[in-house]
Design an enzyme around this catalytic site. Structure first.
Site, PDB file in Angstrom:
ATOM      1  CG  HIS A 193      52.378  37.223  52.046  1.00 16.14           C
ATOM      2  ND1 HIS A 193      51.334  38.089  51.835  1.00 16.14           N
ATOM      3  CD2 HIS A 193      51.850  35.976  51.970  1.00 16.14           C
ATOM      4  CE1 HIS A 193      50.214  37.394  51.651  1.00 16.14           C
ATOM      5  NE2 HIS A 193      50.498  36.106  51.726  1.00 16.14           N
ATOM      6  CB  ILE A 216      45.406  44.413  46.045  1.00 11.28           C
ATOM      7  CG1 ILE A 216      44.561  45.461  45.355  1.00 11.28           C
ATOM      8  CG2 ILE A 216      44.550  43.460  46.865  1.00 11.28           C
ATOM      9  CD1 ILE A 216      43.654  44.892  44.263  1.00 11.28           C
ATOM     10  CG  ASN A 230      49.662  32.958  54.892  1.00 10.78           C
ATOM     11  OD1 ASN A 230      50.264  32.844  55.954  1.00 10.78           O
ATOM     12  ND2 ASN A 230      49.227  34.128  54.449  1.00 10.78           N
ATOM     13  CG  HIS A 269      51.077  33.860  47.424  1.00  8.63           C
ATOM     14  ND1 HIS A 269      50.089  32.926  47.177  1.00  8.63           N
ATOM     15  CD2 HIS A 269      50.716  34.478  48.574  1.00  8.63           C
ATOM     16  CE1 HIS A 269      49.172  32.986  48.128  1.00  8.63           C
ATOM     17  NE2 HIS A 269      49.531  33.907  48.996  1.00  8.63           N
ATOM     18  CD  GLN A 329      47.816  28.650  49.563  1.00  9.88           C
ATOM     19  OE1 GLN A 329      48.059  27.652  50.244  1.00  9.88           O
ATOM     20  NE2 GLN A 329      48.185  28.757  48.294  1.00  9.88           N
TER      21      GLN A 329
HETATM   22  P1  AMP Z   1      47.214  34.627  50.970  1.00  9.28           P
HETATM   23  O1  AMP Z   1      46.084  35.036  51.867  1.00  9.28           O
HETATM   24  O2  AMP Z   1      48.461  34.192  51.688  1.00  9.28           O
HETATM   25  O3  AMP Z   1      46.751  33.597  49.949  1.00  9.28           O
HETATM   26  O4  AMP Z   1      47.661  35.911  50.187  1.00  9.28           O
HETATM   27  C1  AMP Z   1      46.983  36.397  49.073  1.00  9.28           C
HETATM   28  C2  AMP Z   1      47.306  37.859  48.985  1.00  9.28           C
HETATM   29  O5  AMP Z   1      46.950  38.310  47.694  1.00  9.28           O
HETATM   30  C3  AMP Z   1      46.552  38.737  49.985  1.00  9.28           C
HETATM   31  O6  AMP Z   1      47.478  39.416  50.818  1.00  9.28           O
HETATM   32  C4  AMP Z   1      45.754  39.690  49.088  1.00  9.28           C
HETATM   33  O7  AMP Z   1      45.689  40.998  49.612  1.00  9.28           O
HETATM   34  C5  AMP Z   1      46.550  39.642  47.802  1.00  9.28           C
HETATM   35  N1  AMP Z   1      45.799  39.946  46.587  1.00  9.28           N
HETATM   36  C6  AMP Z   1      44.584  39.490  46.215  1.00  9.28           C
HETATM   37  N2  AMP Z   1      44.241  39.952  45.000  1.00  9.28           N
HETATM   38  C7  AMP Z   1      45.275  40.722  44.590  1.00  9.28           C
HETATM   39  C8  AMP Z   1      45.527  41.506  43.420  1.00  9.28           C
HETATM   40  N3  AMP Z   1      44.646  41.572  42.400  1.00  9.28           N
HETATM   41  N4  AMP Z   1      46.693  42.181  43.335  1.00  9.28           N
HETATM   42  C9  AMP Z   1      47.593  42.132  44.356  1.00  9.28           C
HETATM   43  N5  AMP Z   1      47.414  41.408  45.480  1.00  9.28           N
HETATM   44  C10 AMP Z   1      46.276  40.723  45.593  1.00  9.28           C
END
Ligand code: AMP
Ligand code: ZN
Length: 112
Positions: free
Chosen positions: A100, A31, A85, A98, A92
């Site tokens: 990236h 997002i 992360n 997840h 994280q």
């Molecule tokens: P992390 O910081 O490694 O846990 O990554 C979480 C990721 O999820 C971040 O890059 C956010 O931008 C992404 N994110 C959070 N909410 C959503 C959502 N509803 N749809 C898509 N990505 C999201």
């Protein structure tokens, strides 16, 4: 997991731009993209992070890598970066495992 953002993406209660999915994994666009291509690949099974991975769940990591390779090809990416992360101080923010997948611009090393 009732309170998990990414479990809600999996069950469709939170909308996402799904790129591809199979019986084990979902890939969707981040997002808040940090590169022209920024896709998250997640297991459908709720696992909090790589730290919580049990030996019997380890094959999911290979599945994620293979999906990343296929998506990179579809996105026309010759070079790309894959990041996990793991833990809050490593960046994280969502505690559902997840990866990236980032591409479409040059990346520097070391990461911030
Ligand atoms: P992390 O910081 O490694 O846990 O990554 C979480 C990721 O999820 C971040 O890059 C956010 O931008 C992404 N994110 C959070 N909410 C959503 C959502 N509803 N749809 C898509 N990505 C999201
Ligand atoms: Zn979850």
């Amino acid at each position: 997991m009732a309170d998990c953002l990414f479990c809600k993406v999996i069950d469709g209660s939170i909308p996402a731009k799904i790129v591809t999915q199979n019986d084990k994994l979902v890939a969707f666009r981040d997002i808040n993209p940090q590169a022209p291509t920024h896709i998250l690949i997640i297991p459908k099974e709720h696992i909090e992070s790589v730290k919580d991975l049990k030996p019997e769940q380890a094959p999911i990591m290979a599945d994620i890598a293979l999906m990343a390779k296929e998506i990179a090809k579809q996105e026309g990416l010759e070079d790309f970066r894959c990041v996990f992360n793991i833990g809050a101080s490593a960046g994280q923010s969502v505690f559902h495992l997840h990866m990236h997948l980032l591409g479409g611009r040059p990346f520097s090393w070391p990461p911030g």
